[in-house]
Design a protein around this motif. Structure first.
Motif, short mmCIF file in Angstrom:
data_model
loop_
_atom_site.label_atom_id
_atom_site.label_comp_id
_atom_site.label_asym_id
_atom_site.label_seq_id
_atom_site.Cartn_x
_atom_site.Cartn_y
_atom_site.Cartn_z
N GLU A 261 7.33 0.73 -2.84
CA GLU A 261 8.61 1.29 -3.33
C GLU A 261 9.42 1.93 -2.30
N PRO A 262 10.47 2.07 -2.27
CA PRO A 262 11.27 3.01 -1.23
C PRO A 262 11.19 4.39 -1.56
N ILE A 263 11.01 5.34 -0.93
CA ILE A 263 10.75 6.88 -1.02
C ILE A 263 12.03 7.49 -1.01
N ILE A 264 12.18 8.45 -1.85
CA ILE A 264 13.33 8.84 -2.37
C ILE A 264 12.98 10.52 -1.88
N ARG A 265 13.94 11.19 -1.27
CA ARG A 265 13.65 12.68 -0.87
C ARG A 265 14.95 13.41 -1.60
N LYS A 266 14.42 14.39 -2.47
CA LYS A 266 15.43 15.20 -3.29
C LYS A 266 14.96 16.65 -3.51
N ASN A 267 15.66 17.51 -2.94
CA ASN A 267 15.08 19.06 -3.24
C ASN A 267 13.90 19.07 -2.26
N ASN A 268 13.90 18.46 -1.19
CA ASN A 268 12.64 18.65 -0.23
C ASN A 268 11.40 18.20 -1.06
N LYS A 269 11.50 17.41 -1.85
CA LYS A 269 10.12 16.64 -2.44
C LYS A 269 10.36 15.23 -2.28
N LEU A 270 9.40 14.51 -1.94
CA LEU A 270 9.44 13.05 -2.06
C LEU A 270 8.86 12.50 -3.10
N SER A 271 9.52 11.23 -3.64
CA SER A 271 9.08 10.57 -4.94
C SER A 271 9.65 9.13 -4.68
N VAL A 272 9.23 8.26 -5.67
CA VAL A 272 9.90 7.13 -5.90
C VAL A 272 10.49 7.01 -7.33
N GLU A 273 11.15 5.93 -7.56
CA GLU A 273 11.94 6.12 -8.90
C GLU A 273 11.28 6.39 -10.00
N ASN A 274 11.55 7.27 -10.81
CA ASN A 274 11.32 7.81 -12.03
C ASN A 274 9.69 8.22 -11.88
N PHE A 275 9.37 9.11 -10.75
CA PHE A 275 8.15 9.50 -10.47
C PHE A 275 7.94 11.00 -9.88
N ASP A 276 7.29 11.83 -10.63
CA ASP A 276 7.14 13.21 -10.05
C ASP A 276 5.82 13.64 -9.53
N PRO A 277 5.38 13.28 -8.25
CA PRO A 277 4.29 13.43 -7.74
C PRO A 277 3.82 15.04 -7.27
N CYS A 278 2.79 15.29 -7.52
CA CYS A 278 2.42 16.80 -7.17
C CYS A 278 2.02 16.76 -5.71
N ALA A 279 1.43 15.78 -5.22
CA ALA A 279 1.12 15.92 -3.70
C ALA A 279 1.57 14.35 -3.28
N VAL A 280 1.58 14.42 -1.99
CA VAL A 280 1.59 13.31 -0.94
C VAL A 280 0.44 13.01 -0.20
N LEU A 281 -0.18 11.74 -0.40
CA LEU A 281 -1.22 11.35 0.47
C LEU A 281 -0.96 10.48 1.44
N LEU A 282 -1.05 10.88 2.57
CA LEU A 282 -0.79 10.04 3.87
C LEU A 282 -2.05 8.99 4.10
N ASN A 283 -1.69 7.71 4.32
CA ASN A 283 -2.58 6.82 5.14
C ASN A 283 -1.79 6.34 6.22
N ASN A 284 -1.13 7.15 6.99
CA ASN A 284 -0.33 6.99 7.84
C ASN A 284 -0.59 7.85 8.98
N ASP A 285 -1.06 7.39 10.16
CA ASP A 285 -1.62 8.34 11.04
C ASP A 285 -0.45 8.85 12.17
#
Length: 424
Positions: free
Chosen positions: A154-178
């Motif tokens: 899903e495309p990433i949304i950045r709002k108020n210095n937080k990342l999410s995708v549509e209708n989602f409020d994650p506590c943390a971001v886990l990168l599997n991108n180096d």
């Protein structure tokens, strides 16, 4: 489940080392517990080991491991328990995590790794959605995988210095991108926990910094159990201002090669090793086995042909190589069905959760195995890594796997020290 045939004779330094590690297990585990309290360990990690029959050492440590799909499925429960522990420390009220993978969506094996990470996180009681940095993905897109699974990017949304995708409020971001290509603006200055931290990415991380930290850890560990630190630690040097295509910086590489070969020869004489010493020259940052060559004499650095120079000049994402690590080469004398093999150990938090053998049918015992044509043989490392055999019989595989688990955790500890020292 195939058990690798080990062509190493079960005597000499490596068996002595295994026995030493096994016989000092209470001392080692007590020491490690004190270290886990002292350092914040990376969320996850994989370590490439080489067992030469006279030496067991890490040669690479990856803080954004792919390949979770290559682990033995029987041990997913261990991964789940380790994730639960990690999340409790980092984000105790977490219920949702945004997983951000690499951009290579054509690599279905890699996407199976993402599916495996998602499954582990879900079993740990977390909601997981997968956000992509790819600009061409503008709506939720399903990718069907060869094993029958599917994942939705899903495309990433950045709002108020937080990342999410549509209708989602994650506590943390886990990168599997180096982050080989740099840290995208969308990931910068977030008011959100990012795992691993951004400075663990190859945009800033250097292998030479990791092995400096490993020097510190290996020396302390060697004093703890009274061994020669060389048995678990490869010599290395680093060179900057390199341009292989323009033949710039070659003197440093050639001189460092000859210097390291000289000290290896002294060690080989001390341990009556009959093999020829070699070094591995590789990019000081980056993964995927790119920008790597085996060298047995510094003069070879000046004699590279155009194809070899081009191969050494770039790594993943087409990034130019300007810094290299000149590292003592560690032979691998392990094989599966007559093919050269090396163990790769996986950890989540500070727990060994599995591993596999990387196997290559057309590479030699002194060559990099992380190359096209490799395949993977999953092994049930974890019980063996933590439960060595209590009998007096020598050279048993569980004792060897326990030694693997210990050395891999030393590399993990070095990564924790490295990240602490390099934080901005």
């Amino acid at each position: 489940m195939p058990v690798p045939h080990l062509s190493t004779a079960l005597h000499g330094p490596i068996l002595d080392l295994e026995n030493r590690i096994y016989n000092t297990k209470p001392l080692i585990e007590h020491w490690l517990r004190s270290k886990w309290r002292e350092y914040s360990v990376p969320f996850y990690c994989s370590v490439d080991l080489r067992n030469s029959g006279f030496k067991l050492a890490p040669v690479d440590t990856n803080l954004f491991p792919g390949g979770f799909n290559n682990l033995n499925p029987e041990f997913i429960a261990l991964c789940v328990q380790a994730v639960m522990t990690a999340v409790e420390k980092i984000c105790p009220d977490a219920h949702s995590v945004l997983l951000i993978p690499e951009n290579h969506t054509r690599n279905t094996f890699y996407l199976q790794n993402i599916a495996s990470i998602r499954t582990i996180m879900q079993h740990a009681g977390l909601y997981v959605r997968i956000g992509t940095l790819l600009p061409e993905i503008k709506t939720a897109t399903i990718f069907n995988l060869p094993d029958g699974q599917s994942i939705t990017l899903e495309p990433i949304i950045r709002k108020n210095n937080k990342l999410s995708v549509e209708n989602f409020d994650p506590c943390a971001v886990l990168l599997n991108n180096d982050l080989s290509n740099g840290v995208p603006e969308i990931l910068q200055n977030l008011d959100q926990t990012i795992l691993p931290p951004l400075h663990a990415g190859w945009a800033t991380r250097r292998k030479s910094e990791h092995f400096k930290a490993y020097n510190t850890i290996a020396d302390e560990f060697a004093r703890l159990i009274d061994i020669d630190p060389w048995l678990i630690n490869p010599y290395f040097a680093s060179c900057g201002k390199i341009n292989f295509r323009e033949k710039k910086g070659e003197d440093c590489v050639a001189n460092s090669t000859n210097k390291i070969l000289g000290v290896i020869r002294e060690k080989y004489r001390e341990y009556s090793v009959k093999e020829d010493p070699f070094v591995i020259v590789k990019a000081d940052s980056g993964t995927y086995g790119m920008g790597i060559m085996t060298v047995k004499d510094g003069a070879e650095v000046y004699q590279l042909n155009r194809k070899q120079r081009n191969k050494m000049a770039v790594v993943k994402e087409g990034m130019s190589v300007t810094n290299v690590l000149v590292q003592e080469g560690v032979y691998t004398f392990e094989n599966i069905n007559q093919a050269v093999a090396e163990p790769v150990i996986y950890m989540i938090d500070h727990f060994v959760v599995g591993g596999f053998y990387r196997v290559h049918t057309s590479r030699g015992i002194d060559e990099n195995l992380n190359a096209p044509g490799m395949h993977f043989v999953p092994l049930s490392f974890e019980p063996d890594c933590l439960l060595p055999n209590n009998t007096k019989q020598q050279g048993l595989m569980p004792n060897r796997y326990y030694a693997y688990g210990v050395v891999a955790r030393l590399a993990l500890l070095a990564a924790a020290l490295e990240l602490q020292q390099t934080i901005h």
